[in-house]
Design an enzyme around this catalytic site. Structure first.
Site, PDB file in Angstrom:
ATOM      1  N   GLU A   1      -6.980   1.805  -2.837  1.00  0.00           N
ATOM      2  CA  GLU A   1      -5.562   1.910  -3.154  1.00  0.00           C
ATOM      3  C   GLU A   1      -4.999   0.532  -3.509  1.00  0.00           C
ATOM      4  O   GLU A   1      -3.968   0.424  -4.160  1.00  0.00           O
ATOM      5  CB  GLU A   1      -4.865   2.455  -1.904  1.00  0.00           C
ATOM      6  CG  GLU A   1      -3.481   2.968  -2.117  1.00  0.00           C
ATOM      7  CD  GLU A   1      -3.032   3.830  -0.923  1.00  0.00           C
ATOM      8  OE1 GLU A   1      -3.873   4.556  -0.370  1.00  0.00           O
ATOM      9  OE2 GLU A   1      -1.860   3.744  -0.573  1.00  0.00           O
TER      10      GLU A   1
ATOM     11  N   LEU B   1     -15.303   5.417  -3.162  1.00  0.00           N
ATOM     12  CA  LEU B   1     -13.900   5.045  -3.101  1.00  0.00           C
ATOM     13  C   LEU B   1     -13.495   3.942  -4.080  1.00  0.00           C
ATOM     14  O   LEU B   1     -14.209   2.978  -4.279  1.00  0.00           O
ATOM     15  CB  LEU B   1     -13.579   4.583  -1.676  1.00  0.00           C
ATOM     16  CG  LEU B   1     -12.104   4.370  -1.378  1.00  0.00           C
ATOM     17  CD1 LEU B   1     -11.345   5.679  -1.485  1.00  0.00           C
ATOM     18  CD2 LEU B   1     -11.927   3.779   0.003  1.00  0.00           C
TER      19      LEU B   1
ATOM     20  N   HIS C   1      -8.663  11.399  -0.873  1.00  0.00           N
ATOM     21  CA  HIS C   1      -8.146  10.141  -1.427  1.00  0.00           C
ATOM     22  C   HIS C   1      -7.978  10.339  -2.927  1.00  0.00           C
ATOM     23  O   HIS C   1      -8.876  10.866  -3.583  1.00  0.00           O
ATOM     24  CB  HIS C   1      -9.140   9.015  -1.134  1.00  0.00           C
ATOM     25  CG  HIS C   1      -8.576   7.648  -1.377  1.00  0.00           C
ATOM     26  ND1 HIS C   1      -8.279   7.181  -2.630  1.00  0.00           N
ATOM     27  CD2 HIS C   1      -8.249   6.658  -0.517  1.00  0.00           C
ATOM     28  CE1 HIS C   1      -7.799   5.947  -2.527  1.00  0.00           C
ATOM     29  NE2 HIS C   1      -7.768   5.608  -1.258  1.00  0.00           N
TER      30      HIS C   1
ATOM     31  N   ARG D   1      -2.668  10.632   6.415  1.00  0.00           N
ATOM     32  CA  ARG D   1      -2.743   9.251   6.870  1.00  0.00           C
ATOM     33  C   ARG D   1      -2.321   8.287   5.770  1.00  0.00           C
ATOM     34  O   ARG D   1      -2.701   8.467   4.612  1.00  0.00           O
ATOM     35  CB  ARG D   1      -4.169   8.924   7.296  1.00  0.00           C
ATOM     36  CG  ARG D   1      -4.370   7.472   7.669  1.00  0.00           C
ATOM     37  CD  ARG D   1      -5.741   7.206   8.228  1.00  0.00           C
ATOM     38  NE  ARG D   1      -6.806   7.275   7.235  1.00  0.00           N
ATOM     39  CZ  ARG D   1      -7.082   6.309   6.346  1.00  0.00           C
ATOM     40  NH1 ARG D   1      -6.343   5.218   6.307  1.00  0.00           N
ATOM     41  NH2 ARG D   1      -8.079   6.442   5.507  1.00  0.00           N
TER      42      ARG D   1
ATOM     43  N   GLN E   1      -7.872  14.568   4.344  1.00  0.00           N
ATOM     44  CA  GLN E   1      -7.286  13.754   3.276  1.00  0.00           C
ATOM     45  C   GLN E   1      -8.255  13.603   2.109  1.00  0.00           C
ATOM     46  O   GLN E   1      -9.385  13.165   2.289  1.00  0.00           O
ATOM     47  CB  GLN E   1      -6.939  12.361   3.801  1.00  0.00           C
ATOM     48  CG  GLN E   1      -6.347  11.469   2.721  1.00  0.00           C
ATOM     49  CD  GLN E   1      -5.786  10.180   3.288  1.00  0.00           C
ATOM     50  OE1 GLN E   1      -6.521   9.233   3.529  1.00  0.00           O
ATOM     51  NE2 GLN E   1      -4.497  10.142   3.513  1.00  0.00           N
TER      52      GLN E   1
ATOM     53  N   ARG F   1      -0.918   9.404  -0.105  1.00  0.00           N
ATOM     54  CA  ARG F   1      -2.148   9.829  -0.773  1.00  0.00           C
ATOM     55  C   ARG F   1      -2.175  11.308  -1.126  1.00  0.00           C
ATOM     56  O   ARG F   1      -2.689  11.705  -2.171  1.00  0.00           O
ATOM     57  CB  ARG F   1      -3.345   9.504   0.116  1.00  0.00           C
ATOM     58  CG  ARG F   1      -3.610   8.023   0.152  1.00  0.00           C
ATOM     59  CD  ARG F   1      -4.704   7.677   1.123  1.00  0.00           C
ATOM     60  NE  ARG F   1      -5.003   6.251   1.033  1.00  0.00           N
ATOM     61  CZ  ARG F   1      -5.837   5.631   1.852  1.00  0.00           C
ATOM     62  NH1 ARG F   1      -6.446   6.289   2.819  1.00  0.00           N
ATOM     63  NH2 ARG F   1      -6.062   4.337   1.708  1.00  0.00           N
TER      64      ARG F   1
ATOM     65  N   HIS G   1     -11.996  12.086   1.946  1.00  0.00           N
ATOM     66  CA  HIS G   1     -11.966  10.726   2.463  1.00  0.00           C
ATOM     67  C   HIS G   1     -11.808  10.639   3.971  1.00  0.00           C
ATOM     68  O   HIS G   1     -12.395   9.776   4.611  1.00  0.00           O
ATOM     69  CB  HIS G   1     -10.807  10.000   1.778  1.00  0.00           C
ATOM     70  CG  HIS G   1     -10.708   8.554   2.106  1.00  0.00           C
ATOM     71  ND1 HIS G   1     -11.761   7.683   1.925  1.00  0.00           N
ATOM     72  CD2 HIS G   1      -9.690   7.799   2.601  1.00  0.00           C
ATOM     73  CE1 HIS G   1     -11.386   6.464   2.286  1.00  0.00           C
ATOM     74  NE2 HIS G   1     -10.148   6.511   2.723  1.00  0.00           N
TER      75      HIS G   1
ATOM     76  N   PHE H   1       0.852  -1.178   0.000  1.00  0.00           N
ATOM     77  CA  PHE H   1       0.000   0.000   0.000  1.00  0.00           C
ATOM     78  C   PHE H   1       0.888   1.228   0.000  1.00  0.00           C
ATOM     79  O   PHE H   1       2.076   1.156   0.346  1.00  0.00           O
ATOM     80  CB  PHE H   1      -0.892  -0.004   1.256  1.00  0.00           C
ATOM     81  CG  PHE H   1      -2.357   0.016   0.952  1.00  0.00           C
ATOM     82  CD1 PHE H   1      -2.926  -0.915   0.103  1.00  0.00           C
ATOM     83  CD2 PHE H   1      -3.189   0.967   1.528  1.00  0.00           C
ATOM     84  CE1 PHE H   1      -4.294  -0.902  -0.157  1.00  0.00           C
ATOM     85  CE2 PHE H   1      -4.548   0.993   1.272  1.00  0.00           C
ATOM     86  CZ  PHE H   1      -5.102   0.054   0.430  1.00  0.00           C
TER      87      PHE H   1
END
Lengths: 601, 248, 261
Positions: free
Chosen positions: A255, A252, A238, A412, A236, A311, A377, A123
């Site tokens: 990722e 979403l 995304h 994050r 954040q 991100r 996100h 990730f």
């Protein structure tokens, strides 16, 4: 004494919110032997945690022996642009593996390695394949496991109950007041300790991956009870949300697509992420497509693909490509896994993405690229907590999960959220239970406090202002999307402040029709209080932080300011409905941990 | 690309109700839930509907569309002809709270009664080992989003209120199957299945499988294998004899 | 939500169904098909003639266990009635208790329910919890018995390569009937071995399959077949009927067999 006019329940610990953090907190508190209640706004098991897709980050070392908590800690801090609370990041990295294994004890079935252990996937921002996962529906597995465990432990669960105020006895929080969605009737919970686990704030933005529940309730409850909020500007976006059709914009796209080999391309077919590698990550990022592709198989001798930069970096890059006119037909970029992995592999690794695109967009991701773009996100900021105990700055009040701040700093990493829920959910439950056990007597809210809440909550029925709550919500979403979005500027933020102020006035004139029983118009009118509070706090923080860092990008201050803003949290306190802002230094990291950042790669 | 539809939506509660018509314009790509939201925002602000994620992941927005149990968020408007009248009613098996929202506590009560997971001892090295070959089968059951459409469509309780105390329903069987087939679980739930869960009420007419939005093969992979396991324990004289002989 | 007792009045529309599609087509077709098969089979099994024309034996009469058969498979004793009765209980019971056919006839004949989200045709319902429907649990015994029958059908298919010669001997050959018998045995095998009970016995009953590689393999194969159990159920049903028709028509002289060599 409490008001007997309303249904009243008495507990040692109440947990507000039944996502991953709330469930984990309730399980821990209950295991500590105190009388525990779990209160949630939706049905049990529907919380936003079910939407988490990619996995739970934990240095289990099942795939890479080289991994350990220090590497995870370092990744988390660097991903958060060093704005994190170091102690939270340390506890998180150290305890995450145990929390994952505990889930397995309770029935979770993660994907397996060949030798029968938990498989881990790559990730963004994680140096090693670290995410324990179940295809692309890890959140569902987690919430169901916790839910069933809590049910078997006999924890009392109150569903479809909206908490609207925290009740106080002097300085202490001593319970909560809210209403049943089903009947619209009020209910009081009296408690020795209260855990907030209410999640995030995404519904203040127009394009978001968040569900309707994400209205910033806990953030507002805490602020109103006198608790500190920090870094509310850190939102954040995304990088990969769906962009088409319009009605599903923001949903979403995990990722995991990139973790499993997908790559981002612009309309010219170029893998543009190679053009956006910042100095900060240059040493650890592949420079050529060959190296990036080889990295998936051999991480020791190759550097990671820039598709998996943190991100914030990827979201900004996509934003820039679209602005430069190299976007996809509906204003995103292309995420291509079809040409890079077999159809069978894609369907097995990413079943819910496959299903989602097929059902909602008529796109077969095993054959065509997906159109993706940034979507609101997650909020890194929120209620300030003590690292070890998850205690807020108000006695008797604890917070864990997305509503709490500190662990993630300015940005994050994917997969750190689910582990956050487990690690700090458990800690919040544990220390709330201890607090409740140590407290003598049962604190009690004043009657007029409750009566005043009740009056305020019913106001929209008695109002003849004629304003429609849905229109106010839409106006707020437009305002935040356009003015407090992924790229910010002073002039726009000031304009947002003016708009938010006028929306507050409009909210005061909101009128709702019908009766109190399951009335979504009324429910929204009340949620708007929280949404506007969050919008105000975020805008204030964003205006004050004159630098670009992680989830906060200022067009007029494009670089980070390590000497000033890199060393402070922006603290917000609310008194009589007005926020005041101050800057406070970050907690100092001990030298042995500082060394981890001096070794370089 | 907008087209107009007439939405016939049930409005009412336990004391009574009726279908009300709303004329709505649907944009390209919209799902039924979007249209319901449009009605809320413009025509009926107090229209009750339960929803959360709007992405088919939480299983909140279960309803019946033209009589068929479905998720409102995963039913696209382009399934229908422009100008068509689309009937939206609440799921039928559970008592109505208001409009499209029902009291689904039946399902949570049933969940409480299911015998919990009981794992075997750990490996000698302190770890748990499970293999994908064994986990695959159970992971299908873990896909369940608890939308309760299977519970809604199941005629055993949909059409026979008196069976509710005796019958746990397809959702419970999926959960029971996931526990029974867990590679490390050692609890035996066959007596519970035959008795309290009322597995014998199921006449495998497969409607649960037809409506499952996650495509779980509820009947073939969960219910029938459970029935076969119950047969092992109660209706198979050969197995009984073998167990007697081997002293199991 | 409060935990109020489930009310008998549930609110909401009370229509039998709100479906507007042609939900009644499927049960109607099922009734038509199954009735045709039942009527034909009963007649063909009781008529006790035209079931054998060398070298073809109708599947309804196989294995032929009576010594007075036109073609004795295993002469156990002399049976005065149609020898089909001696063996047809096995495949009949297998189909009657089959998990797929149960769905088909509960929906179509019994209307319980006639289609999904259409009201059950009966006010009371106890499913398979009581006698006689409790006997559905004996499916696996019928599976064993029906599998034996299928083995005999393969034997018949082998015998269908052995054509009588004019001098009373036999010769190796291939007729259309041979292919018909092979196809019939093949379809019936697919149906039998895709059965849910078979799937359970092969490995479905185990919690840990990974440690028994052979049974895992077997279970996977059967699971794959099982996905098409309904298809095999219909093909083999029509197939076995047409096989009987083929043998019968040759025997009655309506048609003559095509001999390839």
């Amino acid at each position: 004494m409490a008001n007997d006019k309303y249904e009243t329940h008495e507990y040692d610990v109440i947990v507000i919110g039944a996502g991953g953090a709330g469930l984990r907190a309730a399980i821990e508190a209950s295991a500590a032997g105190v009388k525990t209640a779990l209160i949630c706004k939706s049905l049990l098991g529907k919380a936003h945690t079910v939407m988490a897709e990619g996995g739970i980050a934990a240095a289990l070392r099942n795939v890479y022996q080289e991994d350990n908590w220090k590497v995870h800690f370092r990744d988390t801090m660097r991903g958060g642009k060093m704005l994190n609370n170091w102690r939270m990041a340390q506890l998180h990295a150290q305890e995450a593996p145990d929390r994952v294994l505990e889930l397995e004890e309770w029935g979770a079935l993660f994907d397996r390695t060949k030798d029968g252990r938990i498989l881990q996937r790559d990730f963004g921002g994680h140096r090693y394949a670290r995410l324990a996962h179940v295809g692309d529906r890890t959140g569902l597995e987690m919430i169901r496991t916790l839910q069933q465990h809590a049910v078997h432990k006999g924890i009392d669960v109150y569903m479809e109950c909206n908490i609207q105020r925290l009740l106080k006895d002097g300085d202490r929080v001593c319970g909560a007041f809210g209403y049943w969605r089903e009947s619209g009737k009020f209910v009081t919970f009296k408690s020795k300790a209260t855990v907030l686990a209410t999640g995030g704030v995404g519904k203040a933005w127009k394009f978001t991956s968040n569900s309707w529940e994400y209205t910033g309730d806990g953030t507002t409850l805490a602020a109103d009870a006198g608790a500190d909020l920090i870094d509310m500007e850190m939102i954040q976006f995304h990088p990969t949300g769906m962009v088409w059709p319009n009605s599903v914009r923001g949903i979403l796209v995990t990722e995991g697509v990139r973790g499993d080999g997908g790559t981002l391309r612009n309309s010219e077919g170029e893998r543009f992420m190679f053009n956006y590698i910042t100095d900060y990550f240059r040493a650890e990022t592949a420079e050529t497509e060959e190296e990036a592709d080889a990295w998936y198989e051999d991480k020791t001798n190759n550097r990671r693909t820039p598709d998996l930069l943190p991100r914030d970096e990827v979201a900004r890059a996509i934003n820039a490509e679209v602005k430069a006119g190299r976007g996809s037909p509906h204003g995103g970029v292309l995420l291509d896994i079809a040409s890079r992995r077999s159809a069978e592999y894609i369907a097995r690794r990413l079943p819910s993405m496959h299903h989602q695109f097929k059902e909602l967009a008529d796109v077969d991701i095993t054959k065509e690229p997906m159109e993706v773009g940034p979507t609101c996100h997650y909020i890194m900021g929120g209620v300030r907590v003590e690292a070890d105990t998850a205690a807020t700055t108000v006695p008797g009040l604890y917070a864990a999960g997305e509503v709490a701040a500190g662990l993630h700093g300015a940005n994050r990493l994917g997969g750190n959220s689910l582990s956050d829920l487990l690690v700090f959910g458990r800690r919040a439950g544990l220390y709330a239970a201890q607090y409740a056990q140590d407290l003598e007597g049962h604190p009690s809210p004043a009657t007029d406090q409750i009566e005043q809440c009740a009056q305020e909550l019913l106001a929209p029925f008695n109002n003849d202002g004629g304003e429609n709550p849905y229109s106010v919500h839409m106006a707020l979403q437009d305002c935040m999307q356009n003015l407090v979005g992924i790229i910010r500027a002073e002039s726009e933020l000031k304009k947002a402040q003016t708009e938010i102020a006028s929306l507050k006035e409009r909210l005061a004139r909101v009128t709702v029709e019908g009766h109190r029983q399951y009335n979504p118009g009324w429910n929204l009118a009340l949620d708007l209080q929280s949404l506007l509070t969050v919008a105000e706090a975020t805008t204030m923080g964003a205006l004050e932080r004159k630098e670009s860092r992680g989830g906060h990008t200022r067009e007029d201050h494009p670089g980070p300011d390590p000497d000033k803003y890199g060393k402070i949290n922006l603290v917000l306190r609310r008194k009589d409905g007005e926020f005041s802002l101050s800057a406070e230094p970050l907690p100092e990291m001990p030298d042995d941990l500082k060394e981890l950042f001096e070794e370089g790669r | 690309m907008a087209s107009e539809f007439t939405m016939r939506v049930w409005r009412g509660d336990l004391s009574g109700g009726e279908f009300k018509d709303y004329r709505v314009e649907a944009q390209e790509g919209m799902v039924v839930l979007d249209v319901i939201h449009t009605i809320q925002a413009t025509q009926a602000p107090d229209l009750a509907v339960r929803w959360n994620c709007k992405a088919g992941k939480c299983g909140s927005c279960s309803a019946e569309i033209n009589g068929k149990p479905r998720l409102l968020c995963m039913t696209r408007m382009n399934l229908f002809e422009p100008g068509e009248t689309i009937t939206i009613s609440p799921i039928k098996t559970f008592p109505l709270l208001r409009d499209l929202v029902t009291d689904v506590s039946f399902n949570y009560e049933k969940a409480k009664k299911i015998p919990a997971l009981k794992l075997k001892a750990k490996e000698a090295d302190g770890t748990r080992r499970m293999y994908q070959d064994d986990v695959d089968r159970v992971q299908e059951f873990h896909k369940c989003i608890e939308c309760f459409l299977c519970q809604d469509v199941c005629h055993v309780i949909r059409d026979h209120e008196d069976n509710k105390p005796e019958f746990a329903g397809p959702r419970s069987f999926v959960r029971l199957a996931s526990l029974e087939m867990h590679p490390l679980d050692e609890e035996d739930r066959r007596e519970f299945l035959k008795g309290d869960a009322g597995l014998g009420y199921c006449n495998i007419t497969k409607c649960c499988t037809e409506v499952c939005p996650e495509g779980i093969h509820i009947t073939d992979n969960a219910i029938i294998p459970l029935k076969e396991r119950v047969v092992d324990a109660y209706y198979d004289p050969v197995v009984w004899l073998m167990n007697k002989l081997t002293g199991k | 939500m409060s935990d109020q007792a489930v009310a008998v009045n549930r609110g909401g529309p009370t229509d039998k169904t709100l479906r507007i599609d042609a939900w009644w087509v499927e049960p109607a077709v099922t009734v038509g098909m199954l009735s045709t098969f039942l009527i034909y089979t009963t007649w063909a099994a009781l008529v006790n003639e035209h079931y054998y024309v060398a070298p073809y034996l109708s599947p309804f009469y196989s294995p032929c266990l009576s010594t007075s058969c036109a073609h004795v498979t295993l002469g156990l004793f002399d049976w005065p009635l149609s020898p089909a009765i001696l063996i047809l209980w096995a495949p009949a019971g297998f189909r009657l208790t089959c998990y797929y056919y149960r769905k088909a006839y509960y929906r179509s004949f019994w209307m319980s329910p006639p289609a999904c989200a259409v009201r059950d045709g009966h006010a009371q319902y106890s499913g398979e919890t009581r006698f006689p429907l409790l006997m559905q649990n004996l499916h696996r015994y019928f599976f064993y018995a029906a599998t034996l029958v299928v083995l005999f059908l393969w034997w018949d298919a082998l015998l269908a390569f052995r054509f009588p010669t004019t001098d009373g001997g036999s010769e190796f050959g291939l007729g259309l009937g041979t292919l018909v018998l092979i196809a019939n045995a093949a379809f019936l095998s697919l149906y039998s071995f895709s059965c849910h009970s078979c799937r359970h016995l092969c490995g479905g009953g185990l919690d840990v399959l990974s440690q028994s590689p052979l049974r895992l393999k077997l279970w996977r194969q059967v699971s794959r077949l099982n996905e098409n159990h309904m298809l095999f159920a219909w093909i083999s049903l029509v197939g076995v009927m047409l096989t009987d028709v083929y043998v019968r028509f040759i025997s009655m002289g309506y048609i003559s067999d095509v001999r390839f060599f």
